[in-house]
Write an enzyme that holds these catalytic residues in place. Structure first.
Site, PDB file in Angstrom:
ATOM      1  N   ASP A  96     -19.111  -5.361  11.002  1.00  0.00           N
ATOM      2  CA  ASP A  96     -17.907  -4.785  10.387  1.00  0.00           C
ATOM      3  C   ASP A  96     -18.319  -3.913   9.209  1.00  0.00           C
ATOM      4  O   ASP A  96     -19.515  -3.760   8.928  1.00  0.00           O
ATOM      5  CB  ASP A  96     -16.917  -5.895   9.970  1.00  0.00           C
ATOM      6  CG  ASP A  96     -15.482  -5.455  10.243  1.00  0.00           C
ATOM      7  OD1 ASP A  96     -15.068  -4.423   9.687  1.00  0.00           O
ATOM      8  OD2 ASP A  96     -14.780  -6.127  11.033  1.00  0.00           O
ATOM      9  N   HIS A 126     -14.532   0.464  11.793  1.00  0.00           N
ATOM     10  CA  HIS A 126     -15.250  -0.662  11.172  1.00  0.00           C
ATOM     11  C   HIS A 126     -16.764  -0.445  11.238  1.00  0.00           C
ATOM     12  O   HIS A 126     -17.515  -1.368  11.567  1.00  0.00           O
ATOM     13  CB  HIS A 126     -14.846  -1.983  11.830  1.00  0.00           C
ATOM     14  CG  HIS A 126     -13.425  -2.376  11.523  1.00  0.00           C
ATOM     15  ND1 HIS A 126     -13.028  -2.831  10.285  1.00  0.00           N
ATOM     16  CD2 HIS A 126     -12.302  -2.359  12.286  1.00  0.00           C
ATOM     17  CE1 HIS A 126     -11.728  -3.091  10.302  1.00  0.00           C
ATOM     18  NE2 HIS A 126     -11.260  -2.810  11.500  1.00  0.00           N
ATOM     19  N   ASP A 173     -10.361  -1.616  17.357  1.00  0.00           N
ATOM     20  CA  ASP A 173      -9.168  -1.709  16.507  1.00  0.00           C
ATOM     21  C   ASP A 173      -9.322  -0.843  15.260  1.00  0.00           C
ATOM     22  O   ASP A 173     -10.435  -0.475  14.868  1.00  0.00           O
ATOM     23  CB  ASP A 173      -8.946  -3.168  16.069  1.00  0.00           C
ATOM     24  CG  ASP A 173     -10.127  -3.717  15.286  1.00  0.00           C
ATOM     25  OD1 ASP A 173     -11.273  -3.427  15.682  1.00  0.00           O
ATOM     26  OD2 ASP A 173      -9.926  -4.408  14.277  1.00  0.00           O
ATOM     27  N   GLU A 174      -8.198  -0.530  14.657  1.00  0.00           N
ATOM     28  CA  GLU A 174      -8.129   0.038  13.307  1.00  0.00           C
ATOM     29  C   GLU A 174      -9.177   1.138  13.076  1.00  0.00           C
ATOM     30  O   GLU A 174     -10.034   1.006  12.209  1.00  0.00           O
ATOM     31  CB  GLU A 174      -8.306  -1.080  12.274  1.00  0.00           C
ATOM     32  CG  GLU A 174      -7.224  -2.125  12.381  1.00  0.00           C
ATOM     33  CD  GLU A 174      -7.416  -3.302  11.433  1.00  0.00           C
ATOM     34  OE1 GLU A 174      -6.417  -3.791  10.922  1.00  0.00           O
ATOM     35  OE2 GLU A 174      -8.578  -3.729  11.198  1.00  0.00           O
ATOM     36  N   TYR A 221      -3.455 -16.161  13.849  1.00  0.00           N
ATOM     37  CA  TYR A 221      -4.436 -15.674  12.871  1.00  0.00           C
ATOM     38  C   TYR A 221      -4.614 -16.766  11.816  1.00  0.00           C
ATOM     39  O   TYR A 221      -3.755 -16.991  10.979  1.00  0.00           O
ATOM     40  CB  TYR A 221      -3.981 -14.342  12.266  1.00  0.00           C
ATOM     41  CG  TYR A 221      -4.557 -13.144  13.009  1.00  0.00           C
ATOM     42  CD1 TYR A 221      -4.690 -13.178  14.392  1.00  0.00           C
ATOM     43  CD2 TYR A 221      -5.003 -12.007  12.327  1.00  0.00           C
ATOM     44  CE1 TYR A 221      -5.235 -12.106  15.075  1.00  0.00           C
ATOM     45  CE2 TYR A 221      -5.543 -10.923  13.008  1.00  0.00           C
ATOM     46  CZ  TYR A 221      -5.657 -10.983  14.384  1.00  0.00           C
ATOM     47  OH  TYR A 221      -6.200  -9.929  15.078  1.00  0.00           O
ATOM     48  N   THR A 248     -12.664 -13.681   7.832  1.00  0.00           N
ATOM     49  CA  THR A 248     -13.171 -14.474   6.702  1.00  0.00           C
ATOM     50  C   THR A 248     -13.218 -13.752   5.348  1.00  0.00           C
ATOM     51  O   THR A 248     -13.974 -14.150   4.473  1.00  0.00           O
ATOM     52  CB  THR A 248     -14.590 -14.994   7.040  1.00  0.00           C
ATOM     53  OG1 THR A 248     -15.427 -13.870   7.333  1.00  0.00           O
ATOM     54  CG2 THR A 248     -14.578 -15.957   8.205  1.00  0.00           C
ATOM     55  N   GLU A 249     -12.390 -12.731   5.171  1.00  0.00           N
ATOM     56  CA  GLU A 249     -12.396 -12.091   3.849  1.00  0.00           C
ATOM     57  C   GLU A 249     -12.252 -13.132   2.735  1.00  0.00           C
ATOM     58  O   GLU A 249     -12.938 -13.066   1.712  1.00  0.00           O
ATOM     59  CB  GLU A 249     -11.226 -11.095   3.728  1.00  0.00           C
ATOM     60  CG  GLU A 249     -11.410  -9.791   4.458  1.00  0.00           C
ATOM     61  CD  GLU A 249     -10.862  -9.828   5.886  1.00  0.00           C
ATOM     62  OE1 GLU A 249     -10.752 -10.931   6.470  1.00  0.00           O
ATOM     63  OE2 GLU A 249     -10.567  -8.744   6.422  1.00  0.00           O
TER      64      GLU A 249
HETATM   65  C1  ACM Z   1      -7.769  -7.133  14.041  1.00  0.00           C
HETATM   66  O1  ACM Z   1      -7.217  -8.102  13.515  1.00  0.00           O
HETATM   67  N1  ACM Z   1      -8.038  -6.046  13.335  1.00  0.00           N
HETATM   68  C2  ACM Z   1      -8.170  -7.172  15.431  1.00  0.00           C
END
Ligand code: ACM
Length: 538
Positions: free
Chosen positions: A197, A269, A332-333, A424, A475-476
């Site tokens: 990431d 990411h 993603d993102e 989540y 895990t931030e």
């Molecule tokens: C995600 O939670 N960005 C997959």
């Protein structure tokens, strides 16, 4: 009168026997027939293995020996039924991951078609024993009884997963093994290992040593959640797994019938990679650092040929390490800002006839899909990979609710449901002050348990495309393994029940009751689980 007395005596007697017999199994089996009486494991009880799944018999025998303080050896492949034994028998008629467990006062029999089914039978058997069976050393004064019953069991979903982000905070191999043990206890069969990431790259790639020399280290880490006036801790943070360690973990998981799916994030990411290899970004003169804050970085991969070569080389090493059918490629993102201003990207879009940056993302994923497919594997991507057109062989992980999963199933793609509002596990579970450092919404265990992964919008036929269910652990705000356990359990136990058990067998009040015994198992396994569900919710 006499008859009534006898009947009454029988009723009192049998009901008290039944009252002693408790079956607090999580996930709850498909079918359980309670019976009276118990089987008692003692120093004379033999585990009778079957040559094709000797390892499963060994795992059970070791656990019994540890708890009972015995040194018994297993016996192999007896076709006769043996008194005072726990015997494994092959039965071709049982479903692939299913088992039948029969406990009588004389004998325990675990029948299954596969070693995997036998393993799940063992997991159930262990949960029928006193919870001290989960201690790693001998327990004095425990009577090792197993309540008589007949259980016929098989999973609802073929994919049952739990994810762990080791990029934001790194978990050592010892913890990954414990995480895998807990997955096995709950009959999960997939561990989704989020290895890369913006804030760190965590797997050794021989061809690109700077990924571990540079990308696995960040200068410091944001303190708290304030990104506008940020404060940092001033401490270097680093960690990665060597390829030898990865092989060791994969083998450990295989013994427990857990498939590990590695995730290598792209095209977003990617900031940690760019810190080491800026040539794969769109702004090649920029000095990137491994990100010290949380969020979604705008520094993403640029879809140049060199970038694809890099990613294919990385994936080749990853594929060699992980036997999993699936390789997760993220997706993603991915902010499109840099692609919008990049001359290279805009020219590429014209050349390829791509109408916007979403189609450029789709182009990116299609190329990677083609490569992974050429290696005999399949990609999984987060639901953003639907935008701009879904890649032909992709399986979708639906995280932004169910919409992506529903759309993908309608297009005949396999889907794994993992909607953030329900699974989540970085979302907070209590009002305790110590829990304040989290993200997202209030997600108590009742809500996790309430989810059903088969959306009503899909026909019965389309629902077959929902191959599984998974919980995610970002895990931030989990900087150590105690914190991870606290956030994950027992909510992951609820996820396991939804993934394994038939919908008709699910009942939250009953689950909560079984969870009280399950908590003792977690205590004996030294898991730092959240105890709020035991009435300590504030
Ligand atoms: C995600 O939670 N960005 C997959």
């Amino acid at each position: 009168m006499k008859k009534i007395f006898i009947a009454l005596a029988f009723w009192v007697c049998s009901s008290s026997i039944f009252a002693q017999n408790e079956y607090n199994i999580i996930p709850i089996p498909q079918k359980l027939e309670a019976q009276s009486g118990v089987f008692t494991v003692n120093e004379k009880t033999v585990v009778v293995g079957n040559s094709t799944w000797q390892e499963v018999a060994e795992l059970l025998n070791t656990q019994l020996n540890n708890a009972g303080g015995w040194r018994k050896k297993i016996v192999i492949n007896s076709s006769k039924k043996i008194n005072n034994s726990i015997q494994f028998i092959q039965n071709e008629r049982i479903a692939e991951e299913g088992y039948i467990l029969e406990v009588s006062q004389k004998q325990v029999v675990i029948s299954s078609k596969t070693a995997k089914g036998a393993f799940y039978g063992v997991q159930t058997l262990l949960q029928l024993l006193p919870t001290e069976i989960f201690k790693d050393s001998k327990s004095e004064g425990v009577k090792w009884t197993i309540p008589c019953c007949k259980i016929e069991d098989a999973p609802r979903y073929s994919y049952r997963g739990l994810h762990l982000d080791v990029a934001r905070h790194f978990s050592p191999v010892s913890f990954i093994k414990k995480y895998i043990d807990l997955l096995a206890l709950h009959k999960f069969n997939t561990f989704h290992w989020h290895l890369t990431d913006d804030q760190g790259w965590r797997i050794e790639i021989k061809k690109y040593p700077k990924l571990t020399e540079i990308s696995s280290k960040r200068k410091e880490t944001l303190i708290g959640r304030d990104r506008k006036t940020p404060k940092y801790d001033g401490k270097e943070y680093s960690g990665f797994y060597t390829q030898e360690e990865v092989k060791d973990v994969v083998a450990y998981a295989q013994k427990r019938f857990i498939t590990i799916i590695p995730e290598i994030e792209m095209p977003g990411h990617a900031q940690a990679v760019l810190a080491a290899y800026p040539e794969f970004g769109c702004n090649q003169d920029k000095i990137y650092d491994v990100w010290t804050s949380w969020g979604v970085s705008k520094d993403v991969f640029c879809p140049r040929e060199e970038t694809f070569t890099f990613l294919e080389n990385v994936l080749s090493e990853v594929i060699a390490l992980f036997p999993s059918q699936y390789i997760h490629i993220g997706g993603d993102e991915c902010p499109k800002d840099q692609w919008k201003t990049s001359r290279f990207c805009q020219d590429l879009m014209k050349r390829e006839g791509l109408k916007d940056e979403h189609e450029l993302q789709s182009y990116f994923i299609r190329r990677i899909d083609k490569f992974v497919t050429s290696k005999g594997r399949k990609i999984i991507g987060w639901d953003e990979i639907l935008e701009g057109g879904i890649s032909p062989n992709a399986t979708i992980m639906s995280w932004r609710g169910e919409a992506g999963g529903i759309a993908a199933a309608k297009e005949n793609h396999d889907v794994i449901m993992t909607p953030d509002r329900f699974v989540y596990l970085d979302y907070f579970q209590s009002g305790l002050k110590t829990d304040s450092m989290n993200v997202g919404i209030y997600l108590p265990i009742e809500k996790v348990y309430s989810y059903d992964p088969a959306p009503k919008e899909l026909s019965e036929e389309q629902q077959k495309k929902i191959i599984g269910f998974q919980g995610n652990v970002w895990t931030e705000y989990m900087s150590n393994t105690d914190r991870i356990e606290y956030m994950v359990y027992p909510r992951a136990s609820a996820i396991a029940e939804t993934a394994w058990s038939p919908k008709s067998a699910k009942n939250f009040a009953d689950f909560e009751k079984r969870l009280k015994t399950h908590a003792k198992r977690l205590d004996n396994l030294k898991v730092n689980y959240f105890k709020g569900f035991l009435g300590d919710k504030k």
